[in-house]
Design a protein around this motif. Structure first.
Motif, mmCIF file in Angstrom:
data_model
loop_
_atom_site.group_PDB
_atom_site.id
_atom_site.type_symbol
_atom_site.label_atom_id
_atom_site.label_comp_id
_atom_site.label_asym_id
_atom_site.label_seq_id
_atom_site.Cartn_x
_atom_site.Cartn_y
_atom_site.Cartn_z
ATOM 1 N N PRO A 198 -15.054 11.137 36.512
ATOM 2 C CA PRO A 198 -15.626 11.731 37.966
ATOM 3 C C PRO A 198 -16.278 10.657 38.926
ATOM 4 N N PRO A 199 -16.319 11.192 40.099
ATOM 5 C CA PRO A 199 -16.937 10.432 41.188
ATOM 6 C C PRO A 199 -18.522 10.098 40.553
ATOM 7 N N GLY A 200 -18.650 8.742 40.626
ATOM 8 C CA GLY A 200 -20.318 8.508 40.099
ATOM 9 C C GLY A 200 -20.426 8.269 38.597
ATOM 10 N N GLY A 254 -19.172 5.765 37.141
ATOM 11 C CA GLY A 254 -19.430 4.152 36.761
ATOM 12 C C GLY A 254 -18.250 3.448 36.620
ATOM 13 N N LYS A 255 -17.047 3.972 37.300
ATOM 14 C CA LYS A 255 -15.779 3.416 36.944
ATOM 15 C C LYS A 255 -15.806 1.874 37.718
ATOM 16 N N GLY A 256 -16.486 1.766 38.786
ATOM 17 C CA GLY A 256 -16.280 0.418 39.483
ATOM 18 C C GLY A 256 -16.801 -0.342 38.552
ATOM 19 N N LEU A 274 -8.467 1.261 50.103
ATOM 20 C CA LEU A 274 -8.582 2.554 51.332
ATOM 21 C C LEU A 274 -9.792 1.910 52.015
ATOM 22 N N ARG A 275 -10.969 1.431 51.486
ATOM 23 C CA ARG A 275 -12.018 1.136 52.297
ATOM 24 C C ARG A 275 -11.905 -0.046 53.130
ATOM 25 N N GLN A 276 -11.040 -0.861 52.483
ATOM 26 C CA GLN A 276 -10.500 -2.324 53.314
ATOM 27 C C GLN A 276 -9.744 -1.879 54.719
ATOM 28 N N LYS A 305 -14.546 14.003 53.883
ATOM 29 C CA LYS A 305 -14.470 15.312 53.630
ATOM 30 C C LYS A 305 -14.419 15.390 51.932
ATOM 31 N N GLY A 306 -14.085 14.262 51.464
ATOM 32 C CA GLY A 306 -14.223 14.374 49.934
ATOM 33 C C GLY A 306 -12.935 14.706 49.217
ATOM 34 N N GLU A 307 -11.786 14.674 50.367
ATOM 35 C CA GLU A 307 -10.494 15.218 49.698
ATOM 36 C C GLU A 307 -9.613 14.019 49.529
ATOM 37 N N LEU A 308 -8.441 14.433 48.664
ATOM 38 C CA LEU A 308 -7.808 13.147 48.441
ATOM 39 C C LEU A 308 -6.627 12.638 49.344
ATOM 40 N N VAL A 309 -6.493 11.557 49.547
ATOM 41 C CA VAL A 309 -5.506 10.661 50.252
ATOM 42 C C VAL A 309 -4.016 11.339 49.628
ATOM 43 N N PRO A 310 -2.985 11.614 50.649
ATOM 44 C CA PRO A 310 -1.754 11.967 50.012
ATOM 45 C C PRO A 310 -1.129 10.992 48.691
ATOM 46 N N ASP A 344 -8.461 1.539 38.586
ATOM 47 C CA ASP A 344 -9.888 2.134 38.871
ATOM 48 C C ASP A 344 -9.683 3.202 40.055
ATOM 49 N N GLY A 345 -9.926 4.460 39.494
ATOM 50 C CA GLY A 345 -9.735 5.527 40.799
ATOM 51 C C GLY A 345 -8.449 5.966 40.973
ATOM 52 N N PHE A 346 -7.682 5.415 40.053
ATOM 53 C CA PHE A 346 -6.045 5.739 40.259
ATOM 54 C C PHE A 346 -5.408 5.935 38.915
ATOM 55 N N PRO A 347 -4.500 6.852 38.463
ATOM 56 C CA PRO A 347 -4.293 8.085 39.214
ATOM 57 C C PRO A 347 -5.305 9.127 39.398
ATOM 58 N N ARG A 348 -5.135 9.740 40.626
ATOM 59 C CA ARG A 348 -5.896 10.941 40.686
ATOM 60 C C ARG A 348 -5.169 12.390 40.864
ATOM 61 N N THR A 349 -4.107 12.186 40.667
ATOM 62 C CA THR A 349 -3.061 13.531 40.352
ATOM 63 C C THR A 349 -2.193 13.448 39.335
ATOM 64 N N ARG A 389 -26.675 10.217 40.878
ATOM 65 C CA ARG A 389 -26.169 8.869 41.106
ATOM 66 C C ARG A 389 -25.563 8.705 42.390
ATOM 67 N N LEU A 390 -24.775 9.491 42.827
ATOM 68 C CA LEU A 390 -24.068 9.227 43.890
ATOM 69 C C LEU A 390 -24.881 9.534 45.147
ATOM 70 N N LEU A 391 -25.902 10.295 45.209
ATOM 71 C CA LEU A 391 -27.074 10.298 46.231
ATOM 72 C C LEU A 391 -27.740 8.998 46.223
ATOM 73 N N ASN A 406 -17.760 18.618 47.042
ATOM 74 C CA ASN A 406 -16.385 18.766 47.104
ATOM 75 C C ASN A 406 -15.637 17.604 46.285
ATOM 76 N N ARG A 407 -16.064 16.670 46.231
ATOM 77 C CA ARG A 407 -15.400 15.441 45.559
ATOM 78 C C ARG A 407 -15.584 16.026 44.104
ATOM 79 N N ILE A 408 -16.485 16.516 43.507
ATOM 80 C CA ILE A 408 -16.383 16.866 42.324
ATOM 81 C C ILE A 408 -15.586 18.069 41.857
HETATM 82 N N1 UDP Z 1 -9.306 8.187 47.241
HETATM 83 C C1 UDP Z 1 -8.349 8.893 47.013
HETATM 84 N N2 UDP Z 1 -7.306 8.400 46.236
HETATM 85 C C2 UDP Z 1 -7.527 7.264 45.573
HETATM 86 C C3 UDP Z 1 -8.789 6.557 45.538
HETATM 87 C C4 UDP Z 1 -9.728 7.180 46.558
HETATM 88 O O1 UDP Z 1 -7.967 10.086 47.836
HETATM 89 O O2 UDP Z 1 -6.679 6.877 44.908
HETATM 90 C C5 UDP Z 1 -10.516 8.804 48.156
HETATM 91 C C6 UDP Z 1 -11.265 10.045 47.734
HETATM 92 O O3 UDP Z 1 -11.587 10.727 49.027
HETATM 93 C C7 UDP Z 1 -12.434 9.577 47.187
HETATM 94 C C8 UDP Z 1 -13.031 8.484 47.986
HETATM 95 O O4 UDP Z 1 -11.536 7.918 48.443
HETATM 96 O O5 UDP Z 1 -13.351 10.491 47.058
HETATM 97 C C9 UDP Z 1 -13.746 7.379 47.198
HETATM 98 O O6 UDP Z 1 -13.045 6.984 46.046
HETATM 99 P P1 UDP Z 1 -13.525 5.825 45.092
HETATM 100 O O7 UDP Z 1 -12.499 5.846 43.831
HETATM 101 O O8 UDP Z 1 -14.037 4.707 45.641
HETATM 102 O O9 UDP Z 1 -14.890 6.724 44.493
HETATM 103 P P2 UDP Z 1 -15.722 6.913 43.368
HETATM 104 O O10 UDP Z 1 -14.732 8.213 42.795
HETATM 105 O O11 UDP Z 1 -15.151 5.842 42.317
HETATM 106 O O12 UDP Z 1 -16.931 7.340 43.544
#
Ligand code: UDP
Ligand code: MG
Length: 190
Positions: free
Chosen positions: A9-11, A13-15, A36-38, A56-61, A85-90, A124-126, A145-147
């Motif tokens: 989940p977000p926070g 410690g994946k990064g 995405l942040r780049q 909004k804490g939603e997922l990019v398509p 890291d952070g992929f796959p998300r679906t 941790r996230l806050l 929402n992210r959680i």
């Molecule tokens: N995000 C996404 N798809 C991805 C990676 C990131 O939609 O494959 C979006 C999503 O809104 C997520 C935000 O980018 O909440 C931050 O992602 P990151 O993986 O950096 O955050 P972490 O979950 O590690 O805190």
């Protein structure tokens, strides 16, 4: 060839742990969140779309993140493998990753899942939001929402890898070094 999916989940410690695993096993670190942040920082069209979704804490398509990963896998590299890291998300992203890797005669070696309880994640996230400058870390509603999005759309991936015998849960609370050591030993025993 070692290709790891670092999951949680977000926070969780994946990064932090992905960077350490990349060093330990000489892997290329691919974080779709960082990519995405780049795009957001570079103010590209994709960045503008991503910014709105991320805040909004939603997922990019799926199509967007899958093609980002696809172009990274195409770059010529002499690497022993990748850490995702952070992929796959679906689940469709997990399926797409398997197809993409198969095209390069590769496969996912293991999915390492960092387990952290919700209360700890929010704390941790806050805390990270105070220094990271990430707007999605500063707002309690976005974090919640992210959680929720993680539980609804991302957590079902666990079952996808479990069926393939590739799911390795790792307890995610402790010092960075302790967790890194657990991850390292798990990978060495795959
Ligand atoms: N995000 C996404 N798809 C991805 C990676 C990131 O939609 O494959 C979006 C999503 O809104 C997520 C935000 O980018 O909440 C931050 O992602 P990151 O993986 O950096 O955050 P972490 O979950 O590690 O805190
Ligand atoms: Mg991250």
């Amino acid at each position: 060839m070692l290709n790891l999916v670092l999951f949680g989940p977000p926070g969780a410690g994946k990064g932090t742990q992905a960077l350490l695993l990349a060093q330990t096993f000489n892997l290329v670190h691919l974080s779709t969140g960082d990519l995405l942040r780049q795009e957001i920082a570079a103010k590209t069209d994709l960045g503008r779309i991503a910014d709105e979704i991320i805040s909004k804490g939603e997922l990019v398509p799926d199509s967007i993140v899958i093609s980002m990963i696809e172009s990274k896998l195409k770059e010529p590299k002499t690497t022993v493998g990748f850490i995702f890291d952070g992929f796959p998300r679906t689940v469709p992203q997990a399926e797409a990753l398997d197809e993409l890797l198969a095209r390069h005669q590769r496969k996912v070696s293991a999915m390492l899942c960092l387990d952290v309880v919700k209360e700890e994640l929010i704390g941790r996230l806050l805390k990270r939001g105070l220094t990271s400058g990430r707007c999605d870390d500063m707002n309690a509603e976005t974090i919640e929402n992210r959680i929720n999005v993680y539980n609804e759309k991302t957590a079902p991936i666990i079952n996808y890898y479990e069926k393939q015998g590739k799911y390795y849960p790792i307890y995610g609370i402790g010092t960075v070094e302790e967790i890194a050591e657990n991850l390292k030993q798990t990978v060495e025993n795959i």
